[in-house]
Design a protein around this motif. Structure first.
Motif, PDB file in Angstrom:
ATOM      1  N   VAL A  12       0.846  -1.194   0.000  1.00 35.38           N
ATOM      2  CA  VAL A  12       0.000   0.000   0.000  1.00 35.38           C
ATOM      3  C   VAL A  12       0.878   1.239   0.000  1.00 35.38           C
ATOM      4  O   VAL A  12       1.753   1.385   0.856  1.00 35.38           O
ATOM      5  CB  VAL A  12      -0.928   0.031   1.236  1.00 35.38           C
ATOM      6  N   ASP A  13       0.666   2.112  -0.969  1.00 38.12           N
ATOM      7  CA  ASP A  13       1.369   3.393  -1.003  1.00 38.12           C
ATOM      8  C   ASP A  13       0.690   4.369  -0.060  1.00 38.12           C
ATOM      9  O   ASP A  13      -0.521   4.590  -0.152  1.00 38.12           O
ATOM     10  CB  ASP A  13       1.359   3.974  -2.417  1.00 38.12           C
ATOM     11  N   CYS A  14       1.452   4.967   0.842  1.00 35.95           N
ATOM     12  CA  CYS A  14       0.910   5.943   1.788  1.00 35.95           C
ATOM     13  C   CYS A  14       1.808   7.177   1.795  1.00 35.95           C
ATOM     14  O   CYS A  14       3.037   7.067   1.784  1.00 35.95           O
ATOM     15  CB  CYS A  14       0.821   5.345   3.192  1.00 35.95           C
ATOM     16  N   PHE A  15       1.182   8.327   1.865  1.00 38.58           N
ATOM     17  CA  PHE A  15       1.921   9.584   1.743  1.00 38.58           C
ATOM     18  C   PHE A  15       2.696   9.922   3.010  1.00 38.58           C
ATOM     19  O   PHE A  15       2.124   9.955   4.114  1.00 38.58           O
ATOM     20  CB  PHE A  15       0.970  10.721   1.400  1.00 38.58           C
ATOM     21  N   ASP A  16       3.982  10.202   2.826  1.00 41.41           N
ATOM     22  CA  ASP A  16       4.790  10.628   3.967  1.00 41.41           C
ATOM     23  C   ASP A  16       4.858  12.145   4.078  1.00 41.41           C
ATOM     24  O   ASP A  16       5.506  12.682   4.985  1.00 41.41           O
ATOM     25  CB  ASP A  16       6.198  10.037   3.889  1.00 41.41           C
ATOM     26  N   ASP A  17       4.176  12.846   3.166  1.00 44.49           N
ATOM     27  CA  ASP A  17       4.153  14.297   3.202  1.00 44.49           C
ATOM     28  C   ASP A  17       2.725  14.830   3.325  1.00 44.49           C
ATOM     29  O   ASP A  17       2.410  15.936   2.893  1.00 44.49           O
ATOM     30  CB  ASP A  17       4.839  14.884   1.968  1.00 44.49           C
ATOM     31  N   ALA A  18       1.857  14.020   3.893  1.00 45.51           N
ATOM     32  CA  ALA A  18       0.487  14.437   4.215  1.00 45.51           C
ATOM     33  C   ALA A  18       0.267  14.169   5.700  1.00 45.51           C
ATOM     34  O   ALA A  18       0.162  13.012   6.124  1.00 45.51           O
ATOM     35  CB  ALA A  18      -0.533  13.679   3.369  1.00 45.51           C
ATOM     36  N   PHE A  19       0.206  15.239   6.475  1.00 45.66           N
ATOM     37  CA  PHE A  19       0.105  15.117   7.925  1.00 45.66           C
ATOM     38  C   PHE A  19      -1.300  15.485   8.410  1.00 45.66           C
ATOM     39  O   PHE A  19      -1.960  16.360   7.856  1.00 45.66           O
ATOM     40  CB  PHE A  19       1.128  16.030   8.604  1.00 45.66           C
ATOM     41  N   TYR A  20      -1.711  14.810   9.471  1.00 43.64           N
ATOM     42  CA  TYR A  20      -2.988  15.096  10.102  1.00 43.64           C
ATOM     43  C   TYR A  20      -2.912  14.654  11.557  1.00 43.64           C
ATOM     44  O   TYR A  20      -1.833  14.315  12.051  1.00 43.64           O
ATOM     45  CB  TYR A  20      -4.144  14.464   9.344  1.00 43.64           C
ATOM     46  N   SER A  21      -4.032  14.675  12.257  1.00 51.01           N
ATOM     47  CA  SER A  21      -4.025  14.334  13.687  1.00 51.01           C
ATOM     48  C   SER A  21      -5.253  13.483  13.987  1.00 51.01           C
ATOM     49  O   SER A  21      -6.210  13.970  14.593  1.00 51.01           O
ATOM     50  CB  SER A  21      -4.021  15.601  14.550  1.00 51.01           C
ATOM     51  N   PRO A  22      -5.274  12.233  13.550  1.00 50.93           N
ATOM     52  CA  PRO A  22      -6.455  11.382  13.694  1.00 50.93           C
ATOM     53  C   PRO A  22      -7.009  11.365  15.121  1.00 50.93           C
ATOM     54  O   PRO A  22      -6.254  11.375  16.095  1.00 50.93           O
ATOM     55  CB  PRO A  22      -5.944   9.996  13.284  1.00 50.93           C
ATOM     56  N   THR A  23      -8.333  11.333  15.213  1.00 49.72           N
ATOM     57  CA  THR A  23      -9.015  11.388  16.506  1.00 49.72           C
ATOM     58  C   THR A  23      -9.509  10.005  16.890  1.00 49.72           C
ATOM     59  O   THR A  23     -10.344   9.415  16.195  1.00 49.72           O
ATOM     60  CB  THR A  23     -10.221  12.344  16.431  1.00 49.72           C
ATOM     61  N   PHE A  24      -9.013   9.476  18.007  1.00 45.09           N
ATOM     62  CA  PHE A  24      -9.499   8.191  18.496  1.00 45.09           C
ATOM     63  C   PHE A  24     -10.894   8.381  19.068  1.00 45.09           C
ATOM     64  O   PHE A  24     -11.164   9.348  19.769  1.00 45.09           O
ATOM     65  CB  PHE A  24      -8.558   7.639  19.553  1.00 45.09           C
ATOM     66  N   TYR A  25     -11.776   7.430  18.786  1.00 45.23           N
ATOM     67  CA  TYR A  25     -13.192   7.627  19.112  1.00 45.23           C
ATOM     68  C   TYR A  25     -13.428   7.808  20.603  1.00 45.23           C
ATOM     69  O   TYR A  25     -14.327   8.551  21.012  1.00 45.23           O
ATOM     70  CB  TYR A  25     -14.027   6.474  18.550  1.00 45.23           C
ATOM     71  N   LYS A  26     -12.639   7.181  21.466  1.00 49.40           N
ATOM     72  CA  LYS A  26     -12.848   7.327  22.907  1.00 49.40           C
ATOM     73  C   LYS A  26     -12.488   8.734  23.377  1.00 49.40           C
ATOM     74  O   LYS A  26     -13.124   9.272  24.288  1.00 49.40           O
ATOM     75  CB  LYS A  26     -12.053   6.278  23.672  1.00 49.40           C
ATOM     76  N   ASP A  27     -11.466   9.337  22.778  1.00 52.67           N
ATOM     77  CA  ASP A  27     -11.129  10.724  23.103  1.00 52.67           C
ATOM     78  C   ASP A  27     -12.271  11.651  22.686  1.00 52.67           C
ATOM     79  O   ASP A  27     -12.643  12.573  23.418  1.00 52.67           O
ATOM     80  CB  ASP A  27      -9.847  11.141  22.380  1.00 52.67           C
ATOM     81  N   PHE A  28     -12.813  11.404  21.505  1.00 55.35           N
ATOM     82  CA  PHE A  28     -13.949  12.197  21.032  1.00 55.35           C
ATOM     83  C   PHE A  28     -15.122  12.109  22.004  1.00 55.35           C
ATOM     84  O   PHE A  28     -15.715  13.125  22.392  1.00 55.35           O
ATOM     85  CB  PHE A  28     -14.367  11.719  19.642  1.00 55.35           C
ATOM     86  N   LEU A  29     -15.471  10.904  22.431  1.00 53.07           N
ATOM     87  CA  LEU A  29     -16.610  10.722  23.324  1.00 53.07           C
ATOM     88  C   LEU A  29     -16.344  11.354  24.686  1.00 53.07           C
ATOM     89  O   LEU A  29     -17.261  11.916  25.309  1.00 53.07           O
ATOM     90  CB  LEU A  29     -16.909   9.230  23.480  1.00 53.07           C
ATOM     91  N   ASN A  30     -15.117  11.299  25.147  1.00 58.79           N
ATOM     92  CA  ASN A  30     -14.765  11.893  26.431  1.00 58.79           C
ATOM     93  C   ASN A  30     -14.932  13.406  26.401  1.00 58.79           C
ATOM     94  O   ASN A  30     -15.533  14.007  27.309  1.00 58.79           O
ATOM     95  CB  ASN A  30     -13.320  11.528  26.790  1.00 58.79           C
ATOM     96  N   VAL A  31     -14.424  14.037  25.338  1.00 56.81           N
ATOM     97  CA  VAL A  31     -14.551  15.491  25.219  1.00 56.81           C
ATOM     98  C   VAL A  31     -16.012  15.890  25.005  1.00 56.81           C
ATOM     99  O   VAL A  31     -16.500  16.857  25.602  1.00 56.81           O
ATOM    100  CB  VAL A  31     -13.671  16.014  24.066  1.00 56.81           C
ATOM    101  N   LEU A  32     -16.730  15.134  24.198  1.00 52.42           N
ATOM    102  CA  LEU A  32     -18.142  15.428  23.976  1.00 52.42           C
ATOM    103  C   LEU A  32     -18.924  15.357  25.283  1.00 52.42           C
ATOM    104  O   LEU A  32     -19.780  16.216  25.560  1.00 52.42           O
ATOM    105  CB  LEU A  32     -18.728  14.442  22.962  1.00 52.42           C
TER     106      LEU A  32
END
Length: 292
Positions: free
Chosen positions: A176-196
């Motif tokens: 699988v080709d994956c970009f090493d020059d595309a950055f983001y900050s994926p959100t784990f679902y438990k963190d999302f639910l905790n903040v919500l």
């Protein structure tokens, strides 16, 4: 706590409903509804339909997770994107003036040129999707002092679209080709639910815009971490560059920063490494992906 949850049959909505159904009194709403799941049918882009809904229910909080997050479809049909992401928001604000509204937004309200975007940074979307999410944010913040924005990056659990794709490819022994020059900050679902949960339950919030996200990471390294944690050959994850071909809607750095959110809500965000290592537990009880 009485909650009106829009987009209740979508990926985000399912997570919310499943986590809090026994804790809150939730009425779900979606385009087509689901009687078995106590989800009402309502076209939120139809102002009269939303007013009719308001005659029947009086929620303390509205979690507005509905919308169209298909970036390519939004580009093809800006009017449809506006109806789904902006008009629905305006209708809810007008019909439920007394409710606290928590609007689930996106990192795509930023331009993606530098990353590390804070909650207070100016927005500058480059896609139709991002522009409609930004418009909904701004309208809500101006029209209602009970409107709050919760931005997240790519939400993930064991059945997130990207991880399902990686799993299928790696199980078949495909690289699988994956970009090493595309950055983001994926959100784990438990963190999302905790903040919500904090946003819903805190009577007086000190800010109007919040971020929930993981650490900044390239798509390449995130895929590498997943392969290792799932027991696949991480050599099948190959480095690729956005510069070697046309890659629409994928920016150099859309990562979010969430220091203010963590400090004001007293929350701690874990690491992608730890979360990805826990995903084998999630697979047994995964939530099917569907459109919002």
């Amino acid at each position: 706590m009485s909650i009106l949850l829009t987009g209740a049959t979508g990926y985000v909505g399912q997570h919310i409903k499943r986590a809090f159904d026994s804790e809150w009194k939730i009425l779900g709403v979606s385009q087509h509804g689901d009687i078995d799941q106590n989800i009402a049918a309502c076209d939120l882009s139809d102002e009269s339909a939303v007013y009719e809904l308001a005659q029947a229910v009086s929620p303390d909080v509205i979690i507005h997770a509905a919308g169209d997050k298909n970036i390519q479809r939004c580009e093809r049909d800006p009017n449809l994107a506006y109806q789904a992401n902006v008009q629905t928001t305006l209708n809810l604000i007008k019909a439920f003036p007394e409710a606290k509204i928590i609007y689930i937004s996106s990192d795509y309200v930023f331009s993606g040129d530098r990353g590390g975007y804070r909650e207070s940074d100016p927005i500058a979307p480059l896609t139709v999707y991002g522009k409609t999410k930004a418009s909904a944010e701004l309208n809500g913040l101006i029209l209602s002092d009970r409107f709050y924005v919760l931005r997240l990056s790519a939400l993930y659990d064991g059945e997130a679209t990207f991880l399902r794709f990686l799993r299928e490819q790696l199980q078949s022994g495909k690289a699988v080709d994956c970009f090493d020059d595309a950055f983001y900050s994926p959100t784990f679902y438990k963190d999302f639910l905790n903040v919500l949960d904090k946003l819903v339950m805190t009577p007086k919030l000190s800010n109007r815009v919040y971020h929930v996200c993981g650490q900044r990471i390239s798509r390449f390294f995130f895929a590498k971490l997943f392969a290792r944690s799932a027991g696949f050959d991480d050599e099948l994850i190959l480095q690729a560059s956005r510069l070697h071909g046309e890659v629409p809607f994928l920016f150099g750095d859309l990562s979010l920063e969430n220091t203010m959110t963590c400090e004001s809500l007293d929350v701690t965000i874990g690491t992608h490494h730890a979360y990805l290592n826990s995903l084998e537990v999630l697979d047994e009880n995964s939530i099917a992906v569907s459109n919002l």
